[in-house]
Design an enzyme around this catalytic site. Sequence first.
Site, mmCIF file in Angstrom:
data_model
loop_
_atom_site.group_PDB
_atom_site.id
_atom_site.type_symbol
_atom_site.label_atom_id
_atom_site.label_comp_id
_atom_site.label_asym_id
_atom_site.label_seq_id
_atom_site.Cartn_x
_atom_site.Cartn_y
_atom_site.Cartn_z
ATOM 1 N N SER A 23 -13.532 -26.921 -1.574
ATOM 2 C CA SER A 23 -13.541 -25.481 -1.822
ATOM 3 C C SER A 23 -14.038 -25.271 -3.249
ATOM 4 O O SER A 23 -13.406 -25.720 -4.200
ATOM 5 C CB SER A 23 -12.139 -24.893 -1.665
ATOM 6 O OG SER A 23 -12.118 -23.539 -2.066
ATOM 7 N N GLY A 59 -12.173 -24.243 2.637
ATOM 8 C CA GLY A 59 -11.328 -23.431 1.774
ATOM 9 C C GLY A 59 -11.808 -22.015 1.573
ATOM 10 O O GLY A 59 -12.266 -21.348 2.496
ATOM 11 N N SER A 60 -11.742 -21.556 0.336
ATOM 12 C CA SER A 60 -11.836 -20.142 0.017
ATOM 13 C C SER A 60 -13.230 -19.559 0.204
ATOM 14 O O SER A 60 -14.242 -20.186 -0.106
ATOM 15 C CB SER A 60 -11.399 -19.925 -1.431
ATOM 16 O OG SER A 60 -11.573 -18.570 -1.799
ATOM 17 N N CYS A 61 -13.243 -18.286 0.659
ATOM 18 C CA CYS A 61 -14.485 -17.510 0.741
ATOM 19 C C CYS A 61 -15.065 -17.259 -0.650
ATOM 20 O O CYS A 61 -16.257 -16.951 -0.784
ATOM 21 C CB CYS A 61 -14.213 -16.169 1.408
ATOM 22 S SG CYS A 61 -13.466 -16.266 3.039
ATOM 23 N N SER A 62 -14.239 -17.355 -1.687
ATOM 24 C CA SER A 62 -14.682 -17.059 -3.050
ATOM 25 C C SER A 62 -15.575 -18.132 -3.638
ATOM 26 O O SER A 62 -16.076 -17.985 -4.752
ATOM 27 C CB SER A 62 -13.462 -16.874 -3.974
ATOM 28 O OG SER A 62 -12.689 -15.769 -3.565
#
Length: 562
Positions: A23, A59-62
């Site tokens: 991520s 993991g994260s979309c960010s």
Amino acid sequence: MSGQAIIAGRARGKVLASAEGISFWGGVDPLTGIVIDAHHPLHGQCLTGKILVMPTTRGSCSGSGVMLDLALNGIAPAAFVFREAEDVVTLGAMIAGKMFDRPVPVIRLEPAAYDTVAAARNAELTEDRLIADGVTLPLTPLPVTALDLTPEDHAMLNGEDGPARRIAMKVICAMASLQGAQTLIDVTQGHIDGCILANAANLRFAETMAEMGAKTCIPTSINAISVDHGNWRTQGVAPDFGLRAARLADAYVAMGARPTFTCAPYLLDTAPKEGEAIGWSESNAVVYANSVLGARTVKHPDYLDLFIAMTGRAPLSGVYLPENRQARLVIHVTAPNGADDALWPMLGYLAGQRAPDRIPLLAGLEHLSPSPDDLKAMCAAFGTTSAAPMLHVAGHTPEAHLIAPDAKSETADIQDLARIWAQLNPDTTPKHMDLIAFGSPHFSLDETRKLAALLKGKPRHPDTAVIVTLGREVLAAIKADGTLEALKVADVQLVADICWCSITEPVFPPTATTLMTNSGKYAHYGPGLSGRAVRFGSLADCATAAQTGQAPAHPPAWLQEA
């Protein structure tokens, strides 16, 4: 052996390969390019200038925002080489090229070609080939999909609704081609994730779009931000950081989003219904919406979430399609007797490790009675270790009957759970706790009530801070029912608008060196994000540690037989 140039370009550098996805948000420092995920094999390695080879991200979309920041700072990898489909980093690289003229090449290879590059020491990329240690692999451009667009889509694409919507529709169509979609789908609501000031790129992107006149056209909520919007000045936050964090949130509000500032939009009164097509980012929210609510959303990368909210349209691909919601791995779990609420995030973490790139089904838990908060914790932990946008739990989620005919089958028992416990509770972590961290994702109304009941109005240990992060709606509710006062009597600090994945000093106590959390998600990301030692445990164990200042000396009784 061959591959596709998803984003064509030229690059050369040393190959840095990993069999495990990462991520980028929470796993890579956008200011240095160094991997900070303490649980990842590449921990401590610098990605700058490398040909980064991994199956996909997780993991994260960010991660798209971190990727954009790396590109704008001139410290991005020289190129990405993936084996599987990947959207998050690819979208960040696409925005870097389309909006800021800082493109980063992205390649997808078939398995044999991927293995060749992963084993190489050096690689060079041209527009139509990848050369790895002297082996030349031809690359074909990404096929241009003839999308079936509506007249309204064409109007936005042609700029009839202004330059902001034209950029939004161009990127949506490019992502549709990448995902193999043939048309777009209407979505009823959006959730913006790129509102955390984790990097300068998020602010630059949001204000650029706002200045271009961007406006949402569907109801849109906003994720947790980087400050308590109305109170940061009294909390000692540095004005430079506080003002920029508030500006980032305000830019999205100016574009039409509701100032909800929560990473748990499924707790809002606008939560979607089963079968409803939505356009959400934020990994835990996406997994929960798909898995528990039965709504439908791809795990959209940051920035694409705004574009979808501006157009009301998303590529018809992935888990928007019923056939892509099937479990491709069945994990038969032998549930330990007497397990507490720590079981559920541990199961989510384990499921993500077993299914990093596919939807799993957990079977064998039908006799248990998880609460919505247990499932929330499971979904959040699953989203840290898997790239998949959902999971199924037999007996507890609405689409657990969806199983692919060729799904593989595995088992998991108490020994596997003991291994997860050990990963989240390293032996080197001290037992004295300076901080107890609740609310990753944001605490629900029931969770705040349970915590108040466990603390029984007794004060925390004088050397141990206790902080709960939560959304504005939950904060208003506990003010009304007396729970807030009960928590204040126990000397618990409640902070709205931010969550542990975006908290910074001085709201995060600067002197704290060790912390405990009941969140599998934060137990994973916490060491890299905060630089502190982290322990994990149940809600009750965290409450006890809050009052004694000590983490339990041993695993819970239900794990000790392992």
